[in-house]
Design a protein around this motif. Structure first.
Motif, mmCIF file in Angstrom:
data_model
loop_
_atom_site.group_PDB
_atom_site.id
_atom_site.type_symbol
_atom_site.label_atom_id
_atom_site.label_comp_id
_atom_site.label_asym_id
_atom_site.label_seq_id
_atom_site.Cartn_x
_atom_site.Cartn_y
_atom_site.Cartn_z
ATOM 1 N N GLN A 236 -31.801 -39.073 -93.527
ATOM 2 C CA GLN A 236 -33.118 -38.739 -93.001
ATOM 3 C C GLN A 236 -33.160 -38.854 -91.498
ATOM 4 O O GLN A 236 -33.974 -38.274 -90.833
ATOM 5 C CB GLN A 236 -34.150 -39.730 -93.545
ATOM 6 C CG GLN A 236 -34.640 -39.412 -94.912
ATOM 7 C CD GLN A 236 -35.735 -40.379 -95.306
ATOM 8 O OE1 GLN A 236 -35.950 -41.371 -94.644
ATOM 9 N NE2 GLN A 236 -36.415 -40.084 -96.371
ATOM 10 N N VAL B 91 -30.926 -35.553 -86.946
ATOM 11 C CA VAL B 91 -31.541 -34.261 -86.696
ATOM 12 C C VAL B 91 -30.685 -33.157 -87.292
ATOM 13 O O VAL B 91 -29.482 -33.153 -87.169
ATOM 14 C CB VAL B 91 -31.676 -34.033 -85.172
ATOM 15 C CG1 VAL B 91 -32.217 -32.649 -84.897
ATOM 16 C CG2 VAL B 91 -32.573 -35.080 -84.567
ATOM 17 N N GLY B 92 -31.332 -32.226 -87.956
ATOM 18 C CA GLY B 92 -30.618 -31.056 -88.444
ATOM 19 C C GLY B 92 -29.659 -31.322 -89.584
ATOM 20 O O GLY B 92 -28.752 -30.536 -89.834
ATOM 21 N N MET C 32 -37.153 -25.560 -94.890
ATOM 22 C CA MET C 32 -37.764 -26.891 -94.934
ATOM 23 C C MET C 32 -39.276 -26.772 -94.822
ATOM 24 O O MET C 32 -40.019 -27.420 -95.543
ATOM 25 C CB MET C 32 -37.251 -27.759 -93.785
ATOM 26 C CG MET C 32 -35.857 -28.288 -93.930
ATOM 27 S SD MET C 32 -35.532 -29.109 -95.501
ATOM 28 C CE MET C 32 -36.873 -30.237 -95.611
ATOM 29 N N ARG D 150 -42.017 -42.545 -95.154
ATOM 30 C CA ARG D 150 -41.517 -41.196 -94.950
ATOM 31 C C ARG D 150 -41.127 -40.651 -96.319
ATOM 32 O O ARG D 150 -39.995 -40.734 -96.697
ATOM 33 C CB ARG D 150 -40.300 -41.214 -94.037
ATOM 34 C CG ARG D 150 -40.597 -41.814 -92.697
ATOM 35 C CD ARG D 150 -39.394 -41.711 -91.830
ATOM 36 N NE ARG D 150 -39.079 -40.330 -91.550
ATOM 37 C CZ ARG D 150 -38.087 -39.965 -90.761
ATOM 38 N NH1 ARG D 150 -37.347 -40.875 -90.206
ATOM 39 N NH2 ARG D 150 -37.812 -38.705 -90.552
ATOM 40 N N SER E 246 -42.528 -37.483 -98.821
ATOM 41 C CA SER E 246 -42.278 -36.061 -98.979
ATOM 42 C C SER E 246 -42.218 -35.339 -97.644
ATOM 43 O O SER E 246 -41.673 -34.283 -97.532
ATOM 44 C CB SER E 246 -43.366 -35.440 -99.851
ATOM 45 O OG SER E 246 -44.612 -35.681 -99.244
ATOM 46 N N ASN F 30 -40.654 -35.497 -94.429
ATOM 47 C CA ASN F 30 -39.661 -36.217 -93.656
ATOM 48 C C ASN F 30 -39.416 -35.583 -92.308
ATOM 49 O O ASN F 30 -39.662 -36.172 -91.283
ATOM 50 C CB ASN F 30 -38.368 -36.302 -94.452
ATOM 51 C CG ASN F 30 -38.534 -37.284 -95.567
ATOM 52 O OD1 ASN F 30 -38.749 -38.442 -95.319
ATOM 53 N ND2 ASN F 30 -38.482 -36.813 -96.791
ATOM 54 N N SER F 31 -38.890 -34.375 -92.348
ATOM 55 C CA SER F 31 -38.693 -33.718 -91.079
ATOM 56 C C SER F 31 -39.813 -32.705 -90.973
ATOM 57 O O SER F 31 -39.802 -31.712 -91.677
ATOM 58 C CB SER F 31 -37.330 -33.048 -91.071
ATOM 59 O OG SER F 31 -37.069 -32.482 -89.836
ATOM 60 N N PHE G 61 -41.244 -30.318 -88.707
ATOM 61 C CA PHE G 61 -41.265 -29.553 -87.468
ATOM 62 C C PHE G 61 -42.448 -28.604 -87.496
ATOM 63 O O PHE G 61 -42.608 -27.823 -88.413
ATOM 64 C CB PHE G 61 -39.968 -28.760 -87.314
ATOM 65 C CG PHE G 61 -38.839 -29.588 -86.772
ATOM 66 C CD1 PHE G 61 -37.975 -30.232 -87.632
ATOM 67 C CD2 PHE G 61 -38.646 -29.725 -85.408
ATOM 68 C CE1 PHE G 61 -36.940 -31.004 -87.136
ATOM 69 C CE2 PHE G 61 -37.617 -30.494 -84.906
ATOM 70 C CZ PHE G 61 -36.759 -31.134 -85.769
#
Lengths: 330, 580
Positions: free
Chosen positions: A135, A138-139, A148, A195, A197, A199-200, A202
């Motif tokens: 998690q 990055v990327g 995502m 954190r 559902s 998470n990332s 953007f």
């Protein structure tokens, strides 16, 4: 010239196992590099216990780090001190997060086999309580940002009777009815998990008058304040060194108190534009789709991106709360 | 007086042109152009299709000048890792320079395909105005435009056949852009609007579809409700490729019946996608087309295993399957038994961050597929565990693999049974699969795997590496081997200066190299740039505001993008990018 991370110097108590035959094979090409790879081979979990004198208590570390943790790299690598891509654990007070996971990725890549191995066992055998390391990076895993976002949007819309893809128990989610209580429970669940559902996350951020939008990962900010400071640094002061702006505790964001002449707005999942800051942070994360930094001087006349699509004759007064609020900010 | 080789003048130019027209591959045409001046001249005048893999590798004006008769162009912009947010959003890849040059020099352009570029509405308007016979616009993973730009395309491109918008970020500011297609417009063959977020006016779309008898491909976006979808689809029974909208609604038997009979009416449907948020209630409506499907994309369909199993096992003629890991090992075993013609499999993670309990999708599923599907050649597989033994089995079963992308979600994961690195497994893959063109590695890997890759992967064109290797030796093995390597992308590996500098000349034989979070220093980049003037060495650093010149040689490079170019350093670098 810097060899691969100066790894040779990294392993204290050089308990170097004999290099495996595979590495020491006739390899004139690799001769220059053998010294380094030999060291690494000693620290595989498969071989004699914990290799390379790695500290057992060391946090399982993967991903990118500030280098402020134990001096991995033993001073041999100047770059270890520079912060890399800031990940969430670099920001203060991450609250619900368990032991932050980071690592100077290239230097301690050999320490990671242990981490990876133990972590892998932990994951497959039982559910670990702390957040999985992937998690924090990055990327990674390498899933298209577009995908995502689609999945996140889908799961947001699936807070009702449909099984969500990130729900821990199918039964639990089926019990959440499609009503206000259900939504509130869901948001609380999201906040509780820290954190879960989301998470990332953007989202696109556009500044009025700037044709190029940016993307920010909202899940890496713990609060509106830090987000606003980061946005300020990104849009309003181009050459600012990121470190100093985020860590200035007592300084408040000009974006939030309105003194900069800009306000931050966001579009929620119903398509309404709201002023940032009114709902609890966790709830904000679960409904935000994108952000917009607007000039307060044009607050009453909305920008061209807003005009027709979001003005419905039937819209509730709540939708354009930002107008009376912005007057208060000016 | 004959210039060049005498034999080239034995036939008039038109004959050579005709001969060259049988050469489809760019590589072949490039080779032909090198033979003699006459052939160079004839070839360049007759080239109709141009592919520019890196928009900065050549100046737009130069490309347009060299090939004056181009009818179809494809251009790619940002590095692949931009898909994973590793490339700053303002890095570049703007399409204006190219579109302006093309508008100037290729008025007869019919097809334009852009991937990972920043396309503005102005660009779209310019395209709409400049090419009288414009037929195909394909935008993949692009951003920077809005539906207003699409309205311009719709209004002005009278002969548009294909509008393909795939996974773009599109600003939605013109709700009725579809209505800008004039009443007289009937040429549409393919429409893909799956990435649009906003509502599309269904009745306008229905009208459009009704008057376009040649429509073969229709991919809708998520927003359209199921009832509207049904009435729309009834207008286009000739479809061959369908992407549905949301596939769930409150259960109405009547709606289900209508949906089912609509699908039964598709006599030519070969490809099905979309199926967002599929509810189990409506899925059986699709069963009637399963037999004829060759391509099924369920990668956004959060259907659970039993329903997935029922659906996929009916698709006996499937060649391509994209699915979520919700299919689980059992589902894949069923696929291996039913879908004997399968060529491409992609399995996406439903829960990439591992919050839910683990799905029962392991290496067993992939092994089963490799054993049962003899024509399998392309794999993308996300999972959480792997063994060397499984990879060996896969390698032995399927030496015809051309694309193998394995992503074990946790970095540095070893063989979970032996705790060994996965070197042996991936080595087996490259040694057995002689035609492998694309490979993505994951899991715990040492330099040994790179030795195998360098030695055996002779046809490899693209390699993606993350969290792997021990030292510069790894990078050195790749760069000194892999004869056909074109694209190399690396993140979080301990690869540094030495390997890079020792293999500087290799970089000019490749399209590009991306390295992020590795151990490269600025000094090495400077040396490399000096040594190789036809490479652009771009250092990307989003943290610092000070210019590159002030930093010392041992400054660690966060992200590095190196690509060959005949256009010199580009002029549109943003503040975070320096061309060394």
């Amino acid at each position: 010239m810097v060899f691969g991370g100066g790894a040779a110097g990294d392993y204290s108590s050089g308990s170097m196992a004999t290099p495996e035959a595979a590495v020491a094979e006739e390899d004139m090409v690799g001769k220059d590099y053998v010294g380094i790879s030999e060291v690494s081979s000693s620290s595989y979990p498969g071989s004699a216990g914990v290799g390379g004198g790695m500290d057992e208590e060391e946090e399982l570390e993967l991903g990118l780090s500030l280098g402020t943790k134990k001096a991995v790299g033993g001073g041999g690598t100047p770059w270890a001190d520079y912060c890399r891509i800031l990940t969430a654990e670099d920001l203060p007070s991450m609250g619900s997060r368990a032991s932050p996971l980071s690592s100077s990725s290239s230097v301690s890549s050999s320490s990671s086999p242990i981490a990876g191995g133990e972590r892998c066992n932990g994951r497959v055998a039982k559910k670990t309580s702390s957040n999985p390391p992937s998690q924090m990076v990055v990327g990674w895993p390498p899933i298209r940002a577009y995908r995502m976002n689609s999945l996140v949007n889908q799961s947001k819309e699936n807070t009702s009777a449909h099984t969500t893809i990130t729900s821990t128990h199918k039964k639990a989610s089926q019990n959440i009815k499609n009503n206000k209580t259900g939504e509130r429970i869901c948001c609380k669940e999201i906040e509780k998990k820290g954190r879960s559902s989301v998470n990332s996350l953007f989202v696109k951020v556009n500044l009025d008058g700037d044709p190029i939008g940016r993307k920010v990962d909202l899940s890496s900010y713990p609060s509106y304040e830090t987000l606003a400071l980061a946005l300020e640094a990104m849009f309003l002061r181009q050459t600012l060194v990121l470190g100093s702006s985020i860590y200035d505790g007592p300084r408040t964001s000009k974006l939030l108190d309105g003194s900069s002449g800009f306000i931050i707005t966001y579009e929620d999942r119903d398509g309404d534009w709201m002023l940032v800051g009114d709902v609890p942070w966790g709830m904000f994360l679960s409904t935000v789709k994108r952000l917009r930094i607007m000039k307060t001087s044009g607050a009453s006349g909305l920008g061209k991106w807003d005009c027709q699509s979001h003005v419905h004759p039937s819209c509730s007064p709540g939708v354009f709360r930002m107008i009376p609020h912005s007057e208060g900010l000016l | 007086m004959v210039r060049g080789f005498g034999w080239a003048a034995a036939f008039p130019d038109e004959v050579w042109e005709h001969v060259f027209s049988f050469l489809a591959a760019d590589a072949d045409r490039n080779a032909v152009a090198l033979v003699c001046r006459a052939w160079h001249r004839i070839e360049r005048r007759s080239r109709r299709r141009v592919f520019v893999g890196n928009c900065y590798a050549v100046a737009p004006a130069a490309a347009v000048r060299r090939f004056p008769e181009v009818r179809a162009a494809a251009i790619k912009g940002k590095p692949h890792f931009a898909d994973f947010n590793l490339v700053p959003t303002d890095w570049g890849g703007g399409a204006e320079a190219w579109v302006e040059a093309m508008a100037e020099g290729w008025p007869h352009l019919e097809e334009l395909r852009l991937k990972r570029m920043v396309v503005s509405d102005d660009c779209l308007e310019l395209i709409a105005r400049s090419f009288k016979n414009f037929g195909v616009l394909s935008l993949v993973s692009c951003d920077g435009f809005s539906t207003a730009g699409l309205a311009a395309i719709a209004a002005n491109c009278r002969n548009l056949r294909e509008l393909d918008l795939h996974e773009n970020e599109v600003e939605d500011n013109c709700l009725n852009w579809i209505s800008h297609f004039p009443e007289s417009f009937t040429s549409l063959v393919s429409l893909n609007i799956a990435c649009l977020e906003g509502d599309v006016n269904t009745s306008v779309l229905e009208c459009l579809i009704s008057r376009c008898p040649n429509l073969r491909t229709l991919r809708l976006n998520h927003a359209m409700p199921l009832e509207k979808l049904v009435s729309l689809l009834q207008r286009a029974p000739q479809l061959m490729d369908l992407g549905t909208s949301k596939f769930s609604a409150d259960h109405h038997p009547e709606l289900f019946f209508k949906l089912e009979s609509t699908f039964a009416g598709f006599k030519h449907l070969k490809s099905l996608s979309g199926i967002w948020e599929a509810g189990p209630a409506y899925l059986p409506a699709i069963y009637s087309v399963c037999e004829s499907l060759t391509s099924l994309n369920l990668c956004y369909a959060t259907i659970q295993s039993p329903e997935l199993f029922k659906l996929v096992s009916r698709c006996k003629n499937l060649q391509r399957l994209w699915v979520m890991d919700l299919i689980e090992d059992n589902g894949l075993i069923a696929v291996a038994a039913s879908c004997k013609l399968l060529q491409e499999l992609r399995v996406f993670p439903s829960d990439p961050y591992g919050v839910a309990p683990p799905i029962s999708l392991t290496e067993h599923g992939l092994v089963a597929i490799s054993a049962g599907c003899l024509m399998l050649h392309s794999v993308l597989y996300f999972c959480r565990q792997m063994t060397n033994a499984a990879l060996l089995t896969i390698a032995n079963n399927r030496p015809n693999l051309t694309c193998f992308r394995l992503c074990i979600i946790e970095p540095h994961t070893p063989d979970y049974i032996s705790q060994e690195p996965l070197d042996a497994g991936f080595s087996a893959i490259v040694e057995s699969c002689k035609d492998l063109r694309r490979l993505s590695l994951s899991g715990l890997l040492t330099d040994r795997v790179f030795k195998s890759i360098g030695a055996s992967a002779n046809r490899l064109e693209m390699l993606s590496v993350a969290f792997a290797g021990d030292s510069d030796a790894g990078l050195h093995y790749i760069l000194s081997g892999c004869k056909n390597l074109r694209k190399l992308e690396i993140r979080d590996c301990p690869f540094g200066d030495k390997a890079l500098l020792d293999n500087a000349s290799k970089l000019e034989t490749m399209r590009s190299l991306w390295m992020s979070s590795c151990s490269v220093t600025l000094g090495a980049c400077r040396q490399l740039a000096l040594k190789m003037p036809r490479l652009n060495v771009e250092v990307i650093d989003e943290r610092r505001g000070r210019p590159l010149e002030s930093w010392p040689d041992d400054f660690p490079v966060e992200k590095l993008y190196i690509y060959r170019t005949v256009a010199g350093p580009r002029s549109d670098t943003p503040p975070c990018v320096w061309t060394v």
